[in-house]
Design an enzyme around this catalytic site. Structure first.
Site, PDB file in Angstrom:
ATOM      1  N   GLY A  13      -1.983  30.708 -43.835  1.00 30.30           N
ATOM      2  CA  GLY A  13      -1.997  30.698 -42.968  1.00 30.30           C
ATOM      3  C   GLY A  13      -0.563  29.310 -43.104  1.00 30.30           C
ATOM      4  O   GLY A  13       0.904  29.889 -43.171  1.00 30.30           O
ATOM      5  N   LYS A  82      17.032  19.664 -32.748  1.00 30.91           N
ATOM      6  CA  LYS A  82      18.394  19.398 -33.967  1.00 30.91           C
ATOM      7  C   LYS A  82      19.839  20.088 -33.140  1.00 30.91           C
ATOM      8  O   LYS A  82      19.111  21.271 -32.999  1.00 30.91           O
ATOM      9  CB  LYS A  82      17.999  19.801 -34.982  1.00 30.91           C
ATOM     10  CG  LYS A  82      18.568  20.322 -36.595  1.00 30.91           C
ATOM     11  CD  LYS A  82      17.996  20.837 -37.426  1.00 30.91           C
ATOM     12  CE  LYS A  82      18.618  21.337 -38.858  1.00 30.91           C
ATOM     13  NZ  LYS A  82      18.260  21.857 -39.580  1.00 30.91           N
TER      14      LYS A  82
END
Length: 522
Positions: A13, A82
């Site tokens: 995962g 960002k």
């Protein structure tokens, strides 16, 4: 295996596994009858490593394509905006009186490859007001200095006034993508530890065996190895070897801390802050409710104890009582990323180091190429395998070159770490040839001859001239004839910066509004 690839099994995962599963399921329309089925099996016992909390602007495209609500994603993953990175004390050794810094923003106003290359005119001091390169050619660097966000609350989701990506909580992002992939895209989710891997008579993977009686053996036609450094499929089952890059990139260990803000309304940095240290560098990433701060360093040049001391000194009193989590980093990449009916994505395939936050981008790129070139007919596997391996070997080699650039042109020589990083023997020949050429020639688009290079001309220009690389154009000044055009463009950048500074909110103000109200959906 059957002649048709009808079932894909993702093993592992985390960010790599769930992004790969989601991108593949969306592209292949797995919700529909007769489409390729995507299953993900992950261990319930192994925690997500979650080193990377920085992304590239490609993440906006990925999330929008998947159908993710940007505001919901940000709230669920503690995400902030960002706009680039600020590099502190990389140019030369700092003193108590003097530090140094520059920005690598996510975009320039005029792209050097296909608009207008301002770099030679900046070097010739044509109308740039004596500003450093990053401030002269990009509005975004100055917006970052001011702590401003890249858009307004009235800007629709995923639309940018200044190019942006995200800082995010990697663990929460994996959980968010898991819920989305299962509920919206039809990915089947199984929890089990994978043990034995069974191969067929041709050396293809046939199935994996697990410790869960409800899925004791899972067969599939194609497999994606997202098991991290364990590399359960690509290495342990298929025997694909690892190519180390530790002779070029030295930082093989990280210490990470989660540092709360002192006050709920403290400013949130709108960029990653990367500060060079004696034997590595520290990162500082501002999320909504905390900062992610860490030190990535070379274990050949320092001890873990000294590294933690440096990190705590860098953070200050806020580090008191906070545990530093040690993360070993395996530097390098597979000799092959795709072998037979298996492809490795994420840390099972490659890892450089966190500088420039390329890890999640390369996961996106890998999953997108797999989805776009997906070999539904098994007879196409060898052709797509060869093309994929060639593409990603080049992408990783180019990434190594760019990361190394930050170190090898520094003027720091205060420790053996910096001396070794600047030793020509540690610099890839491809990068060294370019650096020698760039001593007397401006970097141009012809130095970047591959359409899918991860780091483009503008990125190189920001680092080279942010680091004050000495390109001497004295012999060739007459070549640059568009001086009046350049002066007008520098002036335009100043004017746009002034306008943006008046209109954009600060980062925390916008993030709080997004969490409370959300963006308008397109």
């Amino acid at each position: 295996m059957s002649s048709l690839v009808n079932h894909v099994l993702v093993v592992g995962g985390g960010t790599a596994g769930w992004l790969s599963a989601a991108i593949l399921a969306k592209q292949l329309n797995s919700n529909q009858p007769g489409a390729v089925k995507v299953t993900l099996v992950e261990s319930p016992d192994i925690p997500i490593l979650g080193v990377g909390e920085g992304t590239w602007p490609t993440m906006r495209t990925t999330l929008q394509t998947l159908g993710v609500n940007e505001s919901e994603f940000m709230r669920e993953c503690d995400a902030t905006f960002k706009q680039g990175s600020e590099f502190v004390n990389w140019i030369e050794t700092p003193t108590s009186e003097k530090t140094n810094r520059y920005f690598h923003p996510l975009s320039a106003v005029f792209h050097a490859s296909y608009n207008f290359n301002l770099a030679p005119y900046w070097l010739l001091k044509e109308g740039n007001d004596g500003l450093p390169y990053d401030l002269a050619v990009a509005t975004q660097s100055r917006i970052c200095q001011l702590g401003l966000a890249p858009k307004k609350i009235t800007t629709p989701e995923y639309v940018a006034l200044q190019n942006y990506s995200y800082h995010l909580n990697a663990n929460k992002f994996a959980d968010f993508m898991a819920k989305f992939a299962v509920s919206k895209l039809g990915v089947q989710h199984l929890r089990a530890n994978v043990g034995q891997v069974k191969l067929d008579e041709h050396g293809n993977i046939h199935s994996v065996c697990t410790d869960n009686p409800e899925c004791a053996e899972i067969a599939a036609d194609f497999f994606i190895d997202c098991s991290g450094s364990r590399a359960l499929l690509i290495e342990k089952a298929l025997g694909i070897k690892w190519h180390s890059i530790s002779d070029v990139i030295f930082n093989d260990t990280a210490l990470a801390m989660q540092v709360p803000y002192e006050n709920a309304d403290d400013p949130i940095a709108t960029h990653t802050i990367a500060t060079a240290q004696e034997n590595g560098w520290t990162w500082d990433i501002g999320l909504h409710n905390r900062r992610g701060v860490g030190y990535v360093y070379s274990s050949r040049h320092t001890t873990d104890e000294r590294a933690e001391e440096v990190l705590r000194q860098h953070i200050g009193k806020q580090s008191n009582g906070i545990e530093a989590r040690k993360i070993p980093l395996k530097l390098g990449y597979r000799e092959k990323f795709w072998h037979k009916n298996c492809v490795a994505i994420g840390m099972s395939a490659a890892f450089i180091e966190p500088l420039e936050a390329s890890a999640i981008f390369l996961i996106e790129a890998a999953a997108n190429m797999l989805a776009d070139q997906f070999p539904r007919d098994a007879s196409a596997l060898p052709y797509v395998e060869e093309k994929y391996n060639k593409t990603f070997r080049l992408r990783w080699d180019k990434s190594v070159d760019f990361v190394k650039l930050h170190y090898c042109i520094s003027r720091r020589r205060d420790t053996q770490y910096w001396i070794d990083n600047c030793d020509e023997k540690s610099i890839p020949a491809t990068l060294l040839a370019k650096l020698n050429h760039w001593r007397s020639h401006i970097p141009s688009k012809y130095d970047f001859d591959y359409a899918y290079e991860p780091f483009v001309l503008d990125s190189y220009l920001f680092v080279l001239y942010g680091m004050q690389y000495p390109t001497n154009l004295a012999h060739n000044q007459s070549t640059f004839q568009d001086r009046e055009v350049a002066r007008k463009k520098f002036m335009e950048i100043n004017n746009v910066t002034a306008m943006l500074a008046k209109e954009l909110p600060n980062q925390r103000e916008l993030v709080e509004k997004v969490y409370k109200y959300g963006f308008q959906r397109v």
